[in-house]
Design a protein around this motif. Structure first.
Motif, mmCIF file in Angstrom:
data_model
loop_
_atom_site.group_PDB
_atom_site.id
_atom_site.type_symbol
_atom_site.label_atom_id
_atom_site.label_comp_id
_atom_site.label_asym_id
_atom_site.label_seq_id
_atom_site.Cartn_x
_atom_site.Cartn_y
_atom_site.Cartn_z
ATOM 1 N N ASN A 48 40.482 52.375 39.383
ATOM 2 C CA ASN A 48 39.409 51.371 39.377
ATOM 3 C C ASN A 48 39.986 49.962 39.422
ATOM 4 O O ASN A 48 39.529 49.117 40.204
ATOM 5 N N LEU A 49 40.967 49.705 38.578
ATOM 6 C CA LEU A 49 41.569 48.376 38.517
ATOM 7 C C LEU A 49 42.310 48.028 39.808
ATOM 8 O O LEU A 49 42.301 46.873 40.236
ATOM 9 N N GLU A 50 42.914 49.017 40.437
ATOM 10 C CA GLU A 50 43.589 48.778 41.715
ATOM 11 C C GLU A 50 42.558 48.401 42.783
ATOM 12 O O GLU A 50 42.775 47.475 43.561
ATOM 13 N N ARG A 51 41.427 49.098 42.809
ATOM 14 C CA ARG A 51 40.372 48.768 43.778
ATOM 15 C C ARG A 51 39.794 47.376 43.534
ATOM 16 O O ARG A 51 39.401 46.689 44.472
ATOM 17 N N MET A 52 39.745 46.973 42.264
ATOM 18 C CA MET A 52 39.251 45.635 41.909
ATOM 19 C C MET A 52 40.297 44.553 42.186
ATOM 20 O O MET A 52 40.010 43.367 42.034
#
Length: 91
Positions: A48-52
């Motif tokens: 999730n954090l990588e996509r953000m």
């Protein structure tokens, strides 16, 4: 292994841990150990954090699916600053 009360979810907890306890970089295993969450949950939040675009992910050269370490990038630092402000207003 207590999460501060102003942190709402594992994504925010990972950002907080990276900034406050790991000086910007950690392995997924370090996050699992410190957070108390299981590896699957931590890897999902890392995704999730990588996509953000809040973290950078360094992957294993031979096994691209294996994450070697994660680190904060400017967007993650901004999120940390927001969390710090939120935490400061509750103290």
């Amino acid at each position: 292994m207590f999460m501060p009360d102003f942190i709402r979810n594992l994504d925010e907890w990972i950002i907080w841990l990276l900034a406050e306890e790991f000086h910007g970089e950690a392995t997924p295993e370090m996050i699992v150990q410190r957070s108390g969450y299981d590896e699957e949950q931590v890897l999902q939040s890392i995704g999730n954090l990588e996509r953000m675009k809040a973290i950078r992910v360094t992957r294993n050269v031979r096994q691209a699916i294996k994450i070697e370490k994660i680190g904060l990038v400017p967007e993650g630092r901004r999120i940390h600053a927001d969390l710090s402000q939120r935490g400061g207003s509750r103290l």
